[in-house]
Structure formats: structure tokens, C-alpha cells
Enzyme design. Structure first.
Site, PDB file in Angstrom:
ATOM      1  N   ASP A 328       0.862  -1.184   0.000  1.00  0.00           N
ATOM      2  CA  ASP A 328       0.000   0.000   0.000  1.00  0.00           C
ATOM      3  C   ASP A 328       0.890   1.222   0.000  1.00  0.00           C
ATOM      4  O   ASP A 328       2.035   1.148   0.429  1.00  0.00           O
ATOM      5  CB  ASP A 328      -0.787   0.056   1.324  1.00  0.00           C
ATOM      6  CG  ASP A 328      -1.953  -0.896   1.319  1.00  0.00           C
ATOM      7  OD1 ASP A 328      -2.339  -1.329   0.236  1.00  0.00           O
ATOM      8  OD2 ASP A 328      -2.461  -1.181   2.416  1.00  0.00           O
ATOM      9  N   ASP A 629      -4.925  -3.368   4.769  1.00  0.00           N
ATOM     10  CA  ASP A 629      -5.406  -2.922   6.079  1.00  0.00           C
ATOM     11  C   ASP A 629      -6.908  -3.044   6.249  1.00  0.00           C
ATOM     12  O   ASP A 629      -7.409  -3.189   7.357  1.00  0.00           O
ATOM     13  CB  ASP A 629      -4.962  -1.472   6.355  1.00  0.00           C
ATOM     14  CG  ASP A 629      -5.215  -0.547   5.177  1.00  0.00           C
ATOM     15  OD1 ASP A 629      -5.983  -0.947   4.278  1.00  0.00           O
ATOM     16  OD2 ASP A 629      -4.652   0.557   5.147  1.00  0.00           O
ATOM     17  N   ASP A 633      -9.566  -6.286   2.234  1.00  0.00           N
ATOM     18  CA  ASP A 633      -8.247  -6.764   1.800  1.00  0.00           C
ATOM     19  C   ASP A 633      -8.006  -8.210   2.230  1.00  0.00           C
ATOM     20  O   ASP A 633      -7.044  -8.836   1.786  1.00  0.00           O
ATOM     21  CB  ASP A 633      -7.132  -5.895   2.414  1.00  0.00           C
ATOM     22  CG  ASP A 633      -7.070  -4.521   1.777  1.00  0.00           C
ATOM     23  OD1 ASP A 633      -7.495  -4.406   0.622  1.00  0.00           O
ATOM     24  OD2 ASP A 633      -6.610  -3.574   2.446  1.00  0.00           O
TER      25      ASP A 633
END
Ligand code: ATP
Length: 903
Positions: A328, A629, A633
Site C-alpha cells: 500500500d 489494512d 483486503d
């Protein structure tokens, strides 16, 4: 009140009966009192007691056989032998016990680190605590992605949906409502004002009071839930287990042959039996699984100290094979320290000064301070920023701390800088999630109902019909949209994160319209741009990845231009290639893989795209580490080879789906974990090389001597002693070897690689053969020497063979420290444990050779200088020559590797 009446009782009555306050929570004294009565743990305490671990050391079949044989030989008369063997077995068991005990305790520590947490109100303050510390009466806050920490009665809820499949089997999330009281006999699945332990918040948020904890909860009452799952073995442990079984069979066959050949030649049956059994005990690498566990567990603790918390042990091995890290952006590669620095409406653009989360700063246009609230659209932006927000800004001592989403916290700061503080009563909330990329609320303001919405510009603009320009509402035209898109591109190019704001007025009756209808026909207000600088050190970590043959890829929900700007800053991308979520949808798997070979940035992706990227990369033999997170996901985290969750900002669900958590959310921690993972695997190879090399040496000495019709080179008690002196401590110490230089300069290990790959098998066999040959050679020379000098040949030749075996193994252990460098290049004194272990082994062996009381037991004699010289030259010539070469190079320090290593 019983478990069955919480849902049918009014909120006030529940709070009264639990003696708790909605706005305050419990006092700390009350909590302590309740903690002594209630536990919020579901697991039985299945810890193995130290005594059981110790007793387990004696349950190994071969050890039992040895003990049996010892008792018999003791009864026959060899009492001293029997006692010594017993003593050796007990010392060995103690070593085994220490290893296993440490492994057990370390694994427990790891489990504690990975335990779930919850946000609780205590004495009026929100605190994050381990779920196990919660008590009835605690007020908890739940958010999307949280796991419900106990059985709860909801006090307030916003768009709350909970997946209760583990309790009810129902696969669709249940919509919850705090404000309803339902009849007594309502079945569990329909108790919509309750939340149950272990279920998962899939949407929305809530405040709730804990009504029952631990084993008294609904889930606690389902017995099968409590069965602790078996601790899974890592792939390497499984392979070693299989190898161990094969080795046991081979050892048993060889040992039986040794015994039979001896008996056939007319040796004492009892002695040969004992020799066979002792050899089997010494040669079977029974310590291997325990050492692997200890090394893995200690490595995991070391990783935890570097903020990488391993949740699933196999991840430690997989880390060393990782070829791609999909990370990310926000919070992992960047600091997640958002500061709104720009604001634009259709009329004007301005800068905002100030640092961090301190709500002090001004709005500036061409270096002049302005009052932003004079324009209607800016005033509305501030109202949206302040109200459509779930973050909390707190002043603690001299600094400002935030709770919640940093993006939202930065909006609070912006609104407060503008002097906007008025909060409206929230009537409804459509939460933000990274698939929708926007959030809306309905508020009541002076009798009017307003929808406030904020989100990604491309998502917001299609829902807007009007715009406020010069304090007048007018239809939103193409040129307005183009203007904002143009501004977005420009700001994003400077690595700013862009957020749009919109609002509309609705009738009271429209509050409960479907989400889409509520979020349509909005009036566009403007956009803001926030900065989020890259994390310190991330550039170096990206470079380290590239150097180690690992490709870092950025996968983000943010705008492609923002993402690319950051990626370039930190070295993830050199080109301009970016794939967006919608691009992905057009590509076949094959095209996607081809593109993924060159694309380093994936932007505006939704969680399901992450899953697809993982699958495609995995299909093409990449070993993928993927961060995540959010609750959505979880599938991608599960399907990645290593799912990595965020310890600070991640959801409980993402943490559970992952095999590793980053306590500091930092990309650099992943790289540190890979470094440690590689080092751990190296160390496992090191002691396998050592243990097996030594054991093969021991077996071959005895076997070859039997085949050649020679007397036993070592008597049973000596074999056991060699095993104790060389296998126990030195092997363990090898597992603690500090990482060697250049670990991150080599390519990832192929995941299909076997234990004996890269010549390890050859190294083990050849060294085993060498050890056996020199031992036999010394044995023969000693016999000849004794005969020539009229000395009793067996005590001397056995003592010399015995010493040769020990010396060869102790020299060998230094060689096993690295497959690339000599012990001197690595720093001879760097592994203190090994030096201590070797020193102890040498002292123990000298005692056996020279102490008269020990000589009686071990049938040994002291050696003279030339005997020592012969042994040390034959066993240590490689070690000595490397030492001489090292000293030579140091003294005449020309160019050589050492300098490079130290650098
Ligand atoms: P990463 O996946 O790297 O963590 P991210 O945090 O930028 O990326 P998301 O959280 O999915 O990704 O955000 C995507 C977009 O949604 C952002 O670019 C922003 O425009 C918008 N957004 C982010 N947070 C919020 C929020 N709290 N409310 C409304 N919109 C938001």
C-alpha cells in the site's frame, strides 16, 4: 440478567445493572475488581508444564531402549558404565528440555503479540487494549474490520453490518440497529441490537457495552470453538520430519549391522548390543526438530523487536523466498501524516499554512492572509470537513494526537484553522470504504436536513449536478469539471492527495433513501490537497529490495498521478507506467502478468483488484508479499504467500487474515523481516550441515571398522559422550549465528528449493566421510604405535580415535558458520555462544582424557604432544591454513574480500 435477556432489556436498565456510563465507561478501580472475577479468554490454558516437557525427553524410543540396556548392563555388573550412561542421558535430556522449553515460551510470547485488541472507554478516555483485558460494563467502539471482542449490547450504531457466520452459519452480514428493543424469545440470528464475540464488523461503526465475556459468551458456549487448533509445522519442519524418519531407518539398519558384525566376530554380545544402541542414540538427529523450532522462535522474537510480528510460523521461511512485495502507499510507504496545504473552489485557490496536526495556521492567497469563511462554498467545505468525519483530535501535554483516519484528522485540523467548530447532530452515515472511495452523512442543522459528502474527485463529480460559484448555485458544466480535473492532475503531480467535497439539502422524509439516491444530485463545493511525505528510510529499503532481487510494487487506492509522484520519489518507479483499477478490468490475466513485469504502480484499485494481482503473480511463480489494512483486503492477504497487515492502522480482520503484522506500518520493516528471514534459513542450513555431517562421520567410523573386521573404535560410553559434547551446545550455537554479510545482495531462494540444495547434501556427505576416514586412520596408527611400543593398544587407540572425532567436529563447527566466508572473515569472536559452547566441549573432553576418575569410566588415557599434533593436524589443517591465510592477508593487507565484508 441472563444471556437471553440483554436484547429485550432497555439500554438504561442495562447500563444501570452493569454499573457503567455511556460517556465515561468504567473506572480503573472497578475494572481491576471485575478483572479478578471475569476473564475474557476463550482458550484453555494448555501450556505444557516444565515437568511434562522434561519427562517427554525420555519418551523417545531409542532413549528408552538405551536406558533399558543400561539397566541390564548395570545388573550384569558394569555399574560405573550404567551410572555414567544414565548421567549422559540425563544431561542430554536437560539440554533437550532447555531447547524445547525456550521454544514453547517463545511461541507463547509470539501468540501474545498477535492477540486482538479493542478500543475501550475507561474513565472517559478512549484506549486501545488487548481484548483479553475487557470486562462486563466496558464501553467499546467498533469499526469496519473489527472483530467483536465480547458479547455486546449496542448503544448506538451507524450503518452497522456484522458477519455472524461463525455463530449462525448465515453467509450474509446482518444489519444491526442499536435503538430497537426486541422480544425475549428472539433467536440469536435475529438479535439485531446485539453483537457477539468473534463476529466481524463488515460495515459501519458502533458504540456498545460489554454484557458477557469469555466462556460465558455465545461463542464460549460452543464447545468445539474452544478446541485449540494444532500448531502447524512449517514446510521446512515437515521436510525435516520426513528426513528424520528416513535417517532413523538408515541409522537403525546400520547400527544393527554394526552389532551383528561384532557379535559374528565373537565380541561380547552385551557390549555390541550397547554399542549398537548408543550409536543409534548418537546418530539419530533427534535434536533437529527442537533446534529448528528454537531457531525459528528466537528469530521470530528478533523480528518482533524490529516491529515485524509473525502470526504464522511458515512465513519466516517464505520471507526468504519473496520475489515481489506489493505494498500500500498511504501509511506504509508514506508517513500517514496528512496536512491539508491547498484548497480550491471554482472561484479561488488558496494555500493553508501550519504543521502537523496542530490546529494553528492561516489561509493565504498570494502571500496575504485571508478569511476563508467569507465565501459560502468554503464555509460549506469546512462544515463537511468537520462533520463528515470520525477522527478525534486531542491535545496531550504539548502535542496533538489523533485517533482514527489521518485523512479525516487533517480535515478536522483544516476546519479548526478556519475557525469552524460547530458540530451538527448526525442522523445517518454511509461509511467510507476503499471500494466506494467516498463517505456521506446526513445531519440536522437548525431544522434543516443536509447531506455532506466527501471523497475521491472522480467518484464525487458524477454524483454532482450543481456547483456554487460566487455564492450562487448553478448547474455543473463540463468546463467546471475540467477545471477541477486539471487542478487535480497538477496537485497530484506534486504528490498531493486530493479530496472533493459536496453537499445538498434534503427533506426529512428522504433520510432513509437508498445510498445511491442519497448520494446523487449533490452540489460540488471544491477540493483540497493534502501532503503525506514518504517515510524516513523508505528510499533505502526500496533500494535494498531491488538489490536483493525483490520487486517492490505500489498498489494504492489513491490517484495515479499522486501515486506515481511518490513512487518516483522513493525509487519504486523510474518510468511513467501506471495501471488503474479500470485498466486492470480490461486486461486478460496473461496481459496483466506481462504488464506487471514492467509496471510498478497500480492506482485507484479496489480490494478485489489486489486479489487478482496476487493470483496472476502467483500463477507466474512469483512469491508475493502483499500488504493490506481494510476488511476487504482479507482475501488478497490470505491468498498472498505472505499477507502483511498493519498493526497501527489496520483492521482486526486484516490482521487475522495475514501471516505477519507490521507494528509500525512501515515498509522498511518488511525489508528488515526479509533480511531476518533469510538469516534464519541460513542458520537452519548451518546446523543441519553440522549435525548431519557429524552424525554421518560417527556412524561411518563404526560401520567401516566393523566391515574391516577391526575392534570397536569407540566404546558405547564414548559414543554417547561425543554426541553430548559436539551435538548439543555447538549445534544450538550455530543456530544463533549473526546474519552474515551480503545477505541482501543475493537473489531470493527458490521456494521449491530442497533442504540439500546448493551442494548442502554433498557438503554433508563428504565431511561425514572425511571425519570417519581420519578417525579410522588415527585409530589404525595408534594401534600400530602401541604394538610397536608394547603398550596395551585399545585404551590408547580408542582415546585417540575418540579425541579425533571430537576435534574434527569442533573444527568443523567453525566451517559451518558460513558457506561463503571463513570464520575469520566473519569475525572469529562474533558468535560468542559458539565460542563458549566449543570452550565447554573442549574442557569436558580434556576432563575425560586427563582426570583419573574419568579415565576409569571412559577407559581413556592422556595423550602426549605428538599424538595431539597428529590429531590436530589431520582434523584441523583446513582451519589452520585458513587462519594463516587470513593473518597473511591482514598483515600484508592487499586488496581482498575482508575489507569488502566489513564495509
Ligand atoms: P493505500 O491503499 O495506499 O492505503 P489510500 O489510503 O490512498 O491508499 P484509500 O484509503 O482506498 O486509499 O483511498 C482512496 C481514495 O479515497 C483517496 O484517494 C481519497 O480520495 C478517498 N478517501 C480516502 N479517505 C477518505 C475518507 N476518509 N473519506 C472519504 N474519502 C476518502
Amino acid at each position: 440478567m441472563t444471556n437471553n435477556t440483554w436484547h429485550s432489556t432497555g439500554l438504561d436498565e442495562i447500563l444501570l445493572s452493569l454499573n457503567s456510563k455511556q460517556e465515561e465507561g468504567l473506572s480503573l478501580t472497578e475494572v481491576r475488581k471485575r478483572q479478578s472475577i471475569y476473564s475474557n479468554s476463550l482458550e484453555d490454558d494448555k501450556r505444557l508444564s516444565p515437568l511434562i516437557i522434561f519427562i517427554n525427553q525420555f519418551t523417545d524410543t531409542m532413549v528408552l531402549v538405551l536406558l533399558g540396556a543400561t539397566v541390564i548392563s548395570g545388573l550384569i555388573g558394569a555399574m560405573a558404565d550404567a551410572i555414567t550412561i544414565m548421567a549422559i542421558v540425563v544431561i542430554n535430556a536437560t539440554l533437550g528440555f532447555i531447547q524445547e522449553y525456550r521454544a514453547e515460551r517463545s511461541l507463547e510470547e509470539i501468540k501474545k503479540l498477535a492477540s486482538p485488541h479493542a478500543i475501550v472507554l475507561r474513565e472517559g478516555r478512549r484506549v486501545k487494549l488487548p481484548a483479553s483485558e475487557l470486562v462486563p460494563g466496558d464501553i467499546v467502539f467498533l469499526e469496519t474490520g473489527d472483530k467483536v471482542p465480547a458479547d455486546l449490547r449496542l448503544l448506538e450504531s451507524f450503518s452497522l453490518e456484522i458477519d455472524e457466520a461463525i455463530l449462525t452459519g448465515e453467509s450474509f452480514p446482518v444489519k444491526k440497529n442499536a435503538l430497537i428493543t426486541i422480544p425475549d424469545r428472539t433467536p440469536l440470528a435475529e438479535r439485531i441490537n446485539m453483537a457477539f464475540m468473534g463476529t466481524v464488523i463488515t460495515r459501519g461503526r458502533a458504540r456498545a457495552v460489554i454484557v458477557t465475556t469469555g466462556m460465558n459468551t455465545e461463542v464460549g458456549q460452543i464447545a468445539k470453538m474452544m478446541k485449540e487448533t494444532e500448531r502447524p509445522l512449517t514446510p521446512l519442519q515437515v521436510r525435516l520430519d520426513q528426513l528424520g524418519k528416513i535417517l532413523i531407518v538408515i541409522c537403525l539398519v546400520v547400527c544393527t549391522l554394526v552389532s551383528l558384525l561384532g557379535i559374528y566376530r565373537g565380541e561380547n554380545i552385551m557390549v555390541m548390543l550397547m554399542a549398537g544402541i548408543s550409536l543409534a542414540v548418537a546418530a539419530i538427529p533427534e535434536g533437529l526438530p527442537a533446534i529448528v523450532t528454537v531457531v525459528l522462535a528466537l528469530g521470530v522474537q528478533k523480528m518482533a523487536r524490529r516491529n515485524a510480528i509473525i502470526r504464522k510460523l511458515p512465513a519466516v521461511e517464505t520471507l526468504g523466498c519473496t520475489t515481489v512485495i506489493c505494498s500500500d502507499k498511504t501509511g506504509t510507504l508514506t508517513q500517514n501524516q496528512m496536512t491539508v496545504g491547498r484548497l480550491a473552489t471554482i472561484d479561488t485557490t488558496m494555500g493553508i499554512t501550519g504543521n502537523g496536526y496542530e490546529p494553528r495556521g492561516s489561509f493565504q492567497q498570494e502571500a496575504n492572509e485571508i478569511n476563508p469563511l467569507s465565501a459560502i462554498n468554503i464555509r460549506l467545505i469546512m462544515e463537511v470537513a468537520l462533520n463528515c468525519n470520525n477522527a478525534i483530535l486531542e491535545k496531550r501535554k504539548d502535542s496533538y494526537q489523533i485517533q482514527g483516519d489521518p485523512t479525516e484528522a487533517s480535515l478536522l485540523v483544516m476546519a479548526q484553522k478556519a475557525g469552524m467548530t460547530r458540530l451538527y447532530k448526525r442522523q445517518r452515515e454511509i461509511p467510507f470504504d476503499s471500494a466506494r472511495k467516498k463517505m456521506s452523512i446526513v445531519v440536522e442543522a437548525d431544522g434543516e436536513y443536509l447531506v455532506f459528502c466527501k471523497g475521491a474527485l472522480e467518484v464525487l463529480i458524477p454524483s454532482c449536478k450543481q456547483i456554487i460559484k460566487q455564492d450562487q448555485t448553478q448547474p455543473l458544466r463540463e468546463e467546471h469539471k475540467e477545471y477541477f480535473y486539471f487542478l487535480q492532475e497538477q496537485w497530484a503531480g506534486e504528490a498531493l492527495r486530493i479530496l472533493g467535497f459536496a453537499a445538498k439539502k434534503i427533506k426529512p422524509a428522504d433520510i432513509n433513501l437508498p445510498d445511491d439516491a442519497l448520494e446523487s444530485g449533490l452540489t460540488l463545493l471544491g477540493i483540497c490537497g493534502m501532503s503525506d511525505p514518504p517515510r524516513r528510510g523508505v528510499e533505502k529499503s526500496v533500494a535494498a529490495c531491488l538489490n536483493a532481487g525483490i520487486t517492490p510494487i505500489m498498489i494504492t487506492g489513491d490517484h495515479p498521478v499522486t501515486a506515481l509522484a511518490i513512487a518516483k520519489k522513493i525509487g519504486i518507479s523510474e518510468g511513467n507506467e501506471v495501471l488503474t483499477g479500470s485498466d486492470l478490468e480490461q486486461l486478460t490475466d496473461q496481459d496483466l502478468y506481462r504488464k506487471s513485469l514492467t509496471t510498478r504502480v497500480f492506482a485507484r484499485v479496489a480490494p478485489e483488484h489486489k486479489n487478482r494481482i496476487v493470483e496472476v503473480l502467483k500463477k507466474n511463480k512469483e512469491v508475493v508479499a502483499m500488504t493490506g489494512d481494510g476488511v476487504n483486503d482479507a482475501p488478497a492477504l490470505k491468498s498472498a504467500d505472505i499477507g502483511i497487515a498493519m498493526g497501527m492502522s489496520g483492521t482486526e480482520v486484516s490482521r487475522e487474515a495475514s501471516s505477519m503484522t507490521l507494528a509500525d506500518d512501515d515498509f522498511s520493516t518488511i525489508v528488515a523481516a526479509i533480511y531476518e528471514g533469510r538469516a534464519i534459513y541460513d542458520n537452519i542450513r548451518k546446523f543441519i550441515r553440522y549435525l548431519l555431517g557429524c552424525n554421518i562421520g560417527e556412524v561411518l567410523v563404526m560401520f567401516l571398522a566393523s566391515l574391516l573386521g577391526m575392534p570397536l573404535p569407540l566404546i558405547p560410553i564414548q559414543i554417547l559422550w561425543v554426541n553430548l559434547v559436539t551435538d548439543g551446545l555447538p549445534a544450538m550455537a550455530l543456530g544463533l549465528e549473526p546474519p552474515e554479510p551480503g545477505i541482501m545482495n543475493r537473489k531470493p531462494r527458490p521456494s521449491s528449493e530442497g533442504i540439500f540444495a546448493r551442494r548442502l547434501g554433498w557438503m554433508v556427505l563428504s565431511r561425514g566421510f572425511y571425519i570417519s576416514m581420519v578417525t579410522l586412520l588415527v585409530f589404525i596408527i595408534a594401534i600400530l604405535y602401541a604394538r610397536l611400543n608394547g603398550i596395551d593398544p585399545l585404551p590408547l587407540s580408542r582415546s585417540m580415535a575418540f579425541t579425533t572425532l571430537v576435534a574434527a567436529q569442533l573444527f568443523y563447527v567453525f566451517e559451518c558458520r558460513s558457506e561463503k566466508y571463513t570464520a575469520f572473515e566473519l569475525g572469529f569472536f562474533r558468535n560468542k555462544f559458539l565460542l563458549i559452547a566449543v570452550f565447554c566441549s573442549i574442557c569436558m573432553h580434556l576432563m575425560v582424557l586427563y582426570l583419573p576418575c574419568m579415565q576409569g569410566i571412559f577407559y581413556s588415557v592422556g595423550l602426549n604432544y605428538w599424538q595431539w599434533a597428529l590429531i590436530l593436524i589431520l582434523t584441523g589443517w583446513k582451519f589452520i591454513s585458513k587462519l594463516i591465510l587470513y593473518l597473511w592477508k591482514r598483515v600484508f593487507a592487499f586488496k581482498w574480500d575482508y575489507a569488502k565484508i566489513k564495509a
